[in-house]
Design an enzyme around this catalytic site. Sequence first.
Site, short mmCIF file in Angstrom:
data_model
loop_
_atom_site.label_atom_id
_atom_site.label_comp_id
_atom_site.label_asym_id
_atom_site.label_seq_id
_atom_site.Cartn_x
_atom_site.Cartn_y
_atom_site.Cartn_z
N ILE A 12 0.95 -1.28 0.12
CA ILE A 12 0.08 -0.03 0.14
C ILE A 12 0.96 1.34 -0.05
O ILE A 12 0.69 2.33 -0.87
CB ILE A 12 -0.91 0.03 1.03
CG1 ILE A 12 -1.94 -1.37 1.01
CG2 ILE A 12 -1.85 1.01 1.13
CD1 ILE A 12 -2.74 -1.60 2.34
N LEU A 33 12.89 -2.82 4.10
CA LEU A 33 12.97 -4.14 3.32
C LEU A 33 12.47 -5.51 3.60
O LEU A 33 13.10 -6.29 3.04
CB LEU A 33 14.14 -3.88 2.31
CG LEU A 33 14.15 -2.45 1.46
CD1 LEU A 33 15.71 -2.56 0.80
CD2 LEU A 33 13.35 -2.12 0.66
N TYR A 141 -2.99 -7.95 16.30
CA TYR A 141 -2.52 -6.87 15.19
C TYR A 141 -3.75 -5.62 15.45
O TYR A 141 -2.92 -4.47 15.33
CB TYR A 141 -2.90 -7.54 13.68
CG TYR A 141 -2.95 -6.71 12.54
CD1 TYR A 141 -2.01 -5.64 12.37
CD2 TYR A 141 -4.20 -6.45 12.01
CE1 TYR A 141 -2.13 -4.76 11.38
CE2 TYR A 141 -4.43 -5.72 10.84
CZ TYR A 141 -3.18 -4.92 10.67
OH TYR A 141 -3.33 -3.84 9.59
N LYS A 145 -2.79 -1.63 16.30
CA LYS A 145 -3.20 -0.12 15.51
C LYS A 145 -3.97 0.73 16.43
O LYS A 145 -3.96 1.92 16.29
CB LYS A 145 -4.00 -0.77 14.39
CG LYS A 145 -3.27 -1.28 13.18
CD LYS A 145 -2.31 -0.50 12.63
CE LYS A 145 -1.70 -1.16 11.47
NZ LYS A 145 -0.64 0.02 10.72
N HIS A 187 -2.57 -13.33 1.68
CA HIS A 187 -3.78 -12.70 1.48
C HIS A 187 -4.67 -13.47 0.32
O HIS A 187 -4.05 -14.20 -0.63
CB HIS A 187 -3.56 -11.36 1.11
CG HIS A 187 -3.03 -10.53 2.27
ND1 HIS A 187 -1.68 -10.18 2.40
CD2 HIS A 187 -3.72 -10.17 3.31
CE1 HIS A 187 -1.53 -9.40 3.45
NE2 HIS A 187 -2.64 -9.42 4.19
N ARG A 278 -9.28 -19.36 10.85
CA ARG A 278 -8.14 -18.84 11.09
C ARG A 278 -8.29 -18.02 12.20
O ARG A 278 -9.31 -17.22 12.29
CB ARG A 278 -7.44 -17.84 9.84
CG ARG A 278 -6.17 -17.20 10.15
CD ARG A 278 -5.90 -16.63 8.87
NE ARG A 278 -6.87 -15.32 8.47
CZ ARG A 278 -6.64 -14.38 7.62
NH1 ARG A 278 -5.50 -14.59 6.86
NH2 ARG A 278 -7.25 -13.32 7.49
N ASP A 281 -10.00 -14.07 12.96
CA ASP A 281 -11.10 -13.48 11.77
C ASP A 281 -12.26 -13.34 12.28
O ASP A 281 -12.80 -13.91 13.16
CB ASP A 281 -10.96 -14.56 10.68
CG ASP A 281 -10.18 -14.60 9.75
OD1 ASP A 281 -9.73 -13.44 9.44
OD2 ASP A 281 -9.91 -15.47 9.00
N1 UDP Z 1 -8.54 -16.16 3.39
C1 UDP Z 1 -8.69 -17.78 3.28
N2 UDP Z 1 -7.63 -18.41 2.71
C2 UDP Z 1 -6.39 -17.96 2.25
C3 UDP Z 1 -6.39 -16.55 2.73
C4 UDP Z 1 -7.56 -15.75 3.21
O1 UDP Z 1 -9.69 -18.34 3.29
O2 UDP Z 1 -5.35 -18.59 1.87
C5 UDP Z 1 -9.64 -15.77 4.24
C6 UDP Z 1 -9.46 -15.05 5.48
O3 UDP Z 1 -9.79 -16.04 6.58
C7 UDP Z 1 -10.38 -13.74 5.64
C8 UDP Z 1 -10.51 -13.57 4.04
O4 UDP Z 1 -9.82 -14.65 3.44
O5 UDP Z 1 -11.76 -14.32 6.01
C9 UDP Z 1 -9.39 -12.17 3.72
O6 UDP Z 1 -8.20 -12.51 4.16
P1 UDP Z 1 -6.83 -11.88 3.90
O7 UDP Z 1 -5.77 -12.53 4.62
O8 UDP Z 1 -6.62 -11.54 2.51
O9 UDP Z 1 -7.13 -10.34 4.45
P2 UDP Z 1 -7.53 -9.80 5.99
O10 UDP Z 1 -9.09 -9.91 6.24
O11 UDP Z 1 -6.90 -10.85 6.86
O12 UDP Z 1 -6.81 -8.55 6.17
#
Ligand code: UDP
Length: 326
Positions: A12, A33, A141, A145, A187, A278, A281
């Site tokens: 970003i 880096l 996390y 913030k 991601h 995860r 979430d």
């Molecule tokens: N996600 C997933 N499998 C992956 C990566 C992410 O199912 O390999 C899901 C994650 O649990 C969340 C959504 O995709 O619900 C977006 O996750 P990401 O890590 O992209 O962004 P975040 O929401 O953590 O900023």
Amino acid sequence: MKVLVTGGAGYIGSVATEELIRAGHDVVVFDNLSQGHRAAVHPQAKLVVGDLADIQAIHALFNEHKPEAVMHFAARSLVGESMQTPFLYLGENVTNGSNLLQVVLEHGVKRFILSSTANLFDNPAKIPIDETVQIIPGSPYGESKFFIERMLYWLDKTHGLRSACLRYFNAAGATAERGEDHNPETHLIPVALQVAQGKREKVTVFGSDYPTRDGTCVRDYIHVVDLAQAHILALEALHKGSRTYNLGNGAGFSVKEVIETARSITGQDIRAEYGPRRGGDVATLVAGSDKIRKELGWKPIRTDVRSIIQSAWKWHSKNPQGYSDR
Ligand code: UDP
């Protein structure tokens, strides 16, 4: 204006740098880096390699470059990682932010933009989530913030430091030159696109028993250029006072829908399998962004998830090894 962008070699931050330069600002990037890439830094920006853990290095940076404003992106930013190693967040993210802010005060800089997060809203009482929703960070996390948001609140009162806290929902997409390249990549969109490129075997869907329309998490994906534009608008409005905005498109897409869209764009059968949830979430995160639209006239241009993923696919297709192609 002379703007310091911490983390300006990252995803970003590098796009914000690109947009700042396009808008006529001078940019100094400070980046260790560890996640960023030298090749992601706009050629007209000055890159200083250094770490926010080193307060003397930050002083030297301010003495030499005399920034008038700071955009602070440099931080660890993985929800899942923060649940496993909380002190990388509650320790490092917070200490590095506090080091930076101490130097900001000592050098009399009065403008500061924080890259904040939607992970401040665990189990939100209403969707879309606007700035009135109670803050309950969803992970170490998000908490890291929030600590920095609170520092900014107090530094406004004590020292007149004007700040904007921009809480992004899910940044995605790419410009022609800059895209998402993390190692390891975690991601959803880049992971799905890596499967399409044959660089990974499959994408694991983290949880299919959430209270959402198809059982998978719902997120609000926002194009990285629209995010960068919000930073520039916020910077220009800071003289009128500190502010906080939630930034998203106001529409949610489930993990399943994102993978399906990626399949349709790439023409590849992206293999997906279901796995456990995860940690950290939240089921649904969709932004209410009326405040920034009304106050700053922010209007995201790339609002549908298809065109966002398309721009990411274009970048990944042109740079199959990410920045290491350069
Ligand atoms: N996600 C997933 N499998 C992956 C990566 C992410 O199912 O390999 C899901 C994650 O649990 C969340 C959504 O995709 O619900 C977006 O996750 P990401 O890590 O992209 O962004 P975040 O929401 O953590 O900023």
